[in-house]
Design a protein around this motif. Sequence first.
Motif, PDB file in Angstrom:
ATOM      1  N   MET A   1       0.829  -1.201   0.000  1.00 37.34           N
ATOM      2  CA  MET A   1       0.000   0.000   0.000  1.00 37.34           C
ATOM      3  C   MET A   1       0.868   1.257   0.000  1.00 37.34           C
ATOM      4  SD  MET A   1      -2.715  -1.459   2.802  1.00 37.34           S
ATOM      5  CE  MET A   1      -3.460   0.108   3.178  1.00 37.34           C
ATOM      6  N   PHE A   2       1.931   1.227   0.789  1.00 38.55           N
ATOM      7  CA  PHE A   2       2.840   2.379   0.868  1.00 38.55           C
ATOM      8  C   PHE A   2       3.544   2.609  -0.466  1.00 38.55           C
ATOM      9  CE2 PHE A   2       6.924   4.364   1.786  1.00 38.55           C
ATOM     10  CZ  PHE A   2       6.583   5.370   2.682  1.00 38.55           C
ATOM     11  N   ASP A   3       4.079   1.537  -1.055  1.00 39.74           N
ATOM     12  CA  ASP A   3       4.816   1.643  -2.319  1.00 39.74           C
ATOM     13  C   ASP A   3       3.929   2.121  -3.460  1.00 39.74           C
ATOM     14  OD1 ASP A   3       7.084   0.772  -1.017  1.00 39.74           O
ATOM     15  OD2 ASP A   3       6.938  -1.304  -1.726  1.00 39.74           O
ATOM     16  N   GLU A   4       2.663   1.705  -3.458  1.00 44.55           N
ATOM     17  CA  GLU A   4       1.760   2.050  -4.557  1.00 44.55           C
ATOM     18  C   GLU A   4       0.963   3.336  -4.296  1.00 44.55           C
ATOM     19  OE1 GLU A   4      -0.682  -1.148  -5.967  1.00 44.55           O
ATOM     20  OE2 GLU A   4       0.894  -2.666  -5.691  1.00 44.55           O
ATOM     21  N   GLY A   5       1.221   3.975  -3.172  1.00 46.22           N
ATOM     22  CA  GLY A   5       0.518   5.212  -2.882  1.00 46.22           C
ATOM     23  C   GLY A   5      -0.932   5.011  -2.487  1.00 46.22           C
ATOM     24  N   LEU A   6      -1.245   3.858  -1.909  1.00 45.66           N
ATOM     25  CA  LEU A   6      -2.615   3.562  -1.490  1.00 45.66           C
ATOM     26  C   LEU A   6      -2.865   4.028  -0.056  1.00 45.66           C
ATOM     27  CD1 LEU A   6      -2.912  -0.063  -2.954  1.00 45.66           C
ATOM     28  CD2 LEU A   6      -3.321   2.154  -4.079  1.00 45.66           C
ATOM     29  N   ILE A   7      -1.799   4.427   0.620  1.00 43.76           N
ATOM     30  CA  ILE A   7      -1.871   4.976   1.967  1.00 43.76           C
ATOM     31  C   ILE A   7      -0.930   6.169   1.995  1.00 43.76           C
ATOM     32  CG2 ILE A   7      -0.006   3.507   2.883  1.00 43.76           C
ATOM     33  CD1 ILE A   7      -1.542   3.331   5.518  1.00 43.76           C
ATOM     34  N   ASN A   8      -1.275   7.183   2.752  1.00 40.83           N
ATOM     35  CA  ASN A   8      -0.460   8.395   2.808  1.00 40.83           C
ATOM     36  C   ASN A   8       0.964   8.070   3.240  1.00 40.83           C
ATOM     37  OD1 ASN A   8       0.679  10.990   3.895  1.00 40.83           O
ATOM     38  ND2 ASN A   8      -1.344  11.747   3.328  1.00 40.83           N
ATOM     39  N   LYS A   9       1.946   8.622   2.540  1.00 36.93           N
ATOM     40  CA  LYS A   9       3.350   8.360   2.848  1.00 36.93           C
ATOM     41  C   LYS A   9       3.708   8.809   4.263  1.00 36.93           C
ATOM     42  CE  LYS A   9       4.610   6.864  -1.313  1.00 36.93           C
ATOM     43  NZ  LYS A   9       5.105   5.484  -1.564  1.00 36.93           N
ATOM     44  N   GLU A  10       2.954   9.751   4.794  1.00 38.26           N
ATOM     45  CA  GLU A  10       3.223  10.274   6.137  1.00 38.26           C
ATOM     46  C   GLU A  10       2.235   9.714   7.168  1.00 38.26           C
ATOM     47  OE1 GLU A  10       5.888  12.109   6.513  1.00 38.26           O
ATOM     48  OE2 GLU A  10       6.242  12.098   4.344  1.00 38.26           O
TER      49      GLU A  10
END
Length: 339
Positions: free
Chosen positions: A259-268
């Motif tokens: 999710m993090f790598d694909e931008g499915l969750i906020n990076k912060e």
Amino acid sequence: MKKWMKVGMASVLAATALSACAKSPETPAADGGKGNEKAKFSISMRTLAFNYVEKSPNINEDKWVKRLEEKTNTDLDIVLVPHKEFEQKMAQMFATNDIPDVVQGSGGIAGKEMAGSVQAGVFMPLDDLLQKYGQNLLKKIPKEAWASQTYQGKIYAIPEFLSNPSRRATVIRKDLLDKAGLPVPKTVDEYLNVLRKFKEMGVENPYQGRENFKYADTFFGPYDVYPYLSMMMQQGDQVVPKFFNSENMMKALQTYKTMFDEGLINKEFATINPTTYKNSILAGKSGIWSMNANEVLQWEQQLKATVPTAKLEVIPSPVGPGRQRRLLPVQLGYPCLLH
């Protein structure tokens, strides 16, 4: 006169009855208007950030409060305590000794907001009143809930309890899901596909994350590795937290990494506090998140102020290998005390 404390709106009706009995022993308790003399008492209640309540010019003149008084044959004097200043205002209330007849708490009889008032003898025990007027409450509410509101063998609050294994729920923007043309997701992979579609549609936070994974722990459940010390398992000859299952924990963390790598969750997401988390949702920037189910309707109304067509729906949390779905353990709600 000593006061008494209550936890949660469900207990308000019970509090109404017991307070009536406590204040007027010879007058029948709140009985739906059958008695001639109304039971009159004051009660403090947390606003819980409900716009309807906080914007009310006089909650005691509200039509629903009047209806409650009519149904319970009471004359209520509701003292609202601002949600964001709850602990501060409660401490001030005890410091000035300006205490209503009935007080709503949030952390139980030992909660910080109670400022040691139960232990100091400010409130009256409810045992006798419960035995005489609250037999249905004693039968319905679990012993564990009563135990949480007991001090030195005496009950001081009417607890609110949850019969569901968890009050936490997974919520989705159903209007976005319908627009995407996808069915309600069931598995982890189906969830990820929905989140990918939300990203394509321009949703800023397909999955709304939050610091410490609190209210952002949806994908630990499918692998039965919620990161909480309250959830244990047998491992060899030891009892250890379930998140000690390193194989399943790696699978859960890999889901979050995807999710993090694909931008499915906020990076912060690791720095998003509760206020930012809620504001993002109410601004229409989130697709799927975790929240308390009892607040869904309230949040939906607040969201509609920004996105009039928004629709929230509680959906089943994702299932994992073996089609297992794990829920969080029971959490008790807010209690009420009599002064």
